[in-house]
Scaffold this active site. Structure first.
Site, PDB file in Angstrom:
ATOM      1  CG  ASN A   9      -4.741   9.803   7.371  1.00  0.00           C
ATOM      2  OD1 ASN A   9      -5.525   9.641   8.313  1.00  0.00           O
ATOM      3  ND2 ASN A   9      -4.337   8.800   6.601  1.00  0.00           N
ATOM      4  CE  LYS A  11      -1.286   7.405   8.162  1.00  0.00           C
ATOM      5  NZ  LYS A  11      -0.172   6.631   7.666  1.00  0.00           N
ATOM      6  CG  HIS A  94      -4.595   5.230   3.889  1.00  0.00           C
ATOM      7  ND1 HIS A  94      -3.655   4.341   4.361  1.00  0.00           N
ATOM      8  CD2 HIS A  94      -4.008   6.456   3.936  1.00  0.00           C
ATOM      9  CE1 HIS A  94      -2.551   5.008   4.690  1.00  0.00           C
ATOM     10  NE2 HIS A  94      -2.741   6.296   4.439  1.00  0.00           N
ATOM     11  CD  GLU A  96      -1.851   3.404   7.349  1.00  0.00           C
ATOM     12  OE1 GLU A  96      -2.778   4.035   7.888  1.00  0.00           O
ATOM     13  OE2 GLU A  96      -0.704   3.870   7.211  1.00  0.00           O
ATOM     14  CD  GLU A 166      -1.013   8.489   1.384  1.00  0.00           C
ATOM     15  OE1 GLU A 166      -0.697   9.486   2.036  1.00  0.00           O
ATOM     16  OE2 GLU A 166      -1.628   7.530   1.869  1.00  0.00           O
ATOM     17  N   GLY A 172       5.178   6.470   6.693  1.00  0.00           N
ATOM     18  CA  GLY A 172       5.599   6.264   8.075  1.00  0.00           C
ATOM     19  C   GLY A 172       7.006   5.723   8.220  1.00  0.00           C
ATOM     20  CB  SER A 212       8.147  10.240   4.896  1.00  0.00           C
ATOM     21  OG  SER A 212       8.000   8.963   5.481  1.00  0.00           O
TER      22      SER A 212
HETATM   23  P1  13P Z   1       3.205   9.624   6.964  1.00  0.00           P
HETATM   24  O1  13P Z   1       3.160  11.082   6.585  1.00  0.00           O
HETATM   25  O2  13P Z   1       3.227   9.390   8.431  1.00  0.00           O
HETATM   26  O3  13P Z   1       4.303   8.916   6.217  1.00  0.00           O
HETATM   27  O4  13P Z   1       1.828   8.980   6.459  1.00  0.00           O
HETATM   28  C1  13P Z   1       1.430   9.160   5.148  1.00  0.00           C
HETATM   29  C2  13P Z   1       0.030   8.698   4.996  1.00  0.00           C
HETATM   30  O5  13P Z   1      -0.249   7.524   4.993  1.00  0.00           O
HETATM   31  C3  13P Z   1      -1.023   9.725   4.863  1.00  0.00           C
HETATM   32  O6  13P Z   1      -2.225   9.157   4.506  1.00  0.00           O
END
Ligand code: 13P
Length: 248
Positions: A9, A11, A94, A96, A166, A172, A212
């Site tokens: 992803n 982002k 997601h 976010e 997640e 992150g 992560s």
């Molecule tokens: P990270 O791997 O950067 O922690 O992000 C996870 C994520 O939100 C994947 O959709």
């Protein structure tokens, strides 16, 4: 037998030039064909990346979509626009999007149903906040999301559904859920899908862990019985680490 699925992803990273460089580097790596590798890029990169990967086994994913096919929805992208350029997967719900763009369970459910209707495979994200985990409410939170977001999905459609667990506190942050905690929740998700949509659906649905994930911890996570893949943010932004993730 569920095929492992490692999805990057990106982002809101990688404009067209950077995307071109990254995909070129990924194309130089020999990826394990027994693992499905998916690149979920920003909308503006999709057509370019599709062209670059068209002769490979790498799949293309978007990070969001609206549920209507067309119309006066300024700024939105429809499922037919995505399938029209060869997109196969779409990340939906997601954390976010839920947090910053106020997407609610009802909207996410509409998006999941619309994606499936248009032959896009949803990667539905669920997961609890740190506060919810500290209060022991993580299972209740995830159950509610699974119940509401997958309402109306038929047993057959679960061939094409991916659920990504997640935990928000692991995204992150560098903090990964322990592989045992991740497995416990993924097994729980499978049980809920079985209760609500039938045992067949539970056996077919692929469940990813996200938060992560990096080359150093992917093998342990992928070794768990109920974890069929990973949804990866940061570590998917470099070709070498993405290659290591797919070749876990
Ligand atoms: P990270 O791997 O950067 O922690 O992000 C996870 C994520 O939100 C994947 O959709």
């Amino acid at each position: 037998m569920r095929k492992p699925i490692i999805a990057g992803n990106w982002k809101m990273n990688k404009g067209v030039e950077e995307a071109k460089n990254l995909v070129n580097e990924i194309l130089d790596i020999e990826l394990n064909k027994d693992v499905e590798a998916v690149l979920c890029t920003p909308f503006v990169d999709l057509a370019l990346v599709k062209e670059m990967i068209k002769d490979t086994d790498i799949k293309l994913g978007a990070q969001n979509m609206y549920f209507e096919e067309s119309g006066a929805y300024t700024g939105e992208v429809s499922p037919t626009m995505l399938t029209g350029i060869g997109v196969e997967y779409v990340i939906l719900g997601h954390s976010e999007r839920r947090e910053y763009f106020k997407e609610c369970d009802d909207t996410i459910n509409k998006k999941v149903l619309s994606a499936l209707k248009h032959e896009l495979k949803p990667i539905l994200c669920v997961g609890e906040t740190l506060e919810e985990r500290q209060e022991g409410k993580e299972k209740e939170k995830v159950r509610t999301q699974i119940e509401k977001n997958l309402t109306g999905v038929s047993e057959e459609q679960f061939d094409n559904v991916v659920i990504a667990y997640e935990p928000i506190w692991a995204i992150g942050t560098g903090v990964t859920a322990s592989s045992d905690d991740a497995e416990e929740m993924c097994a729980y998700i499978r049980t809920i899908v079985g209760e609500l949509h039938g045992e067949n659906a539970a056996q077919k649905v692929r469940i990813q862990y996200g938060g992560s994930v990096k080359p150093e911890n992917v093998k342990e996570i992928m070794g768990k019985e109920n974890i069929d893949g990973a949804l990866v943010g940061g570590a998917s932004l470099e070709a070498e680490s993405f290659g290591k993730l797919v070749n876990f």
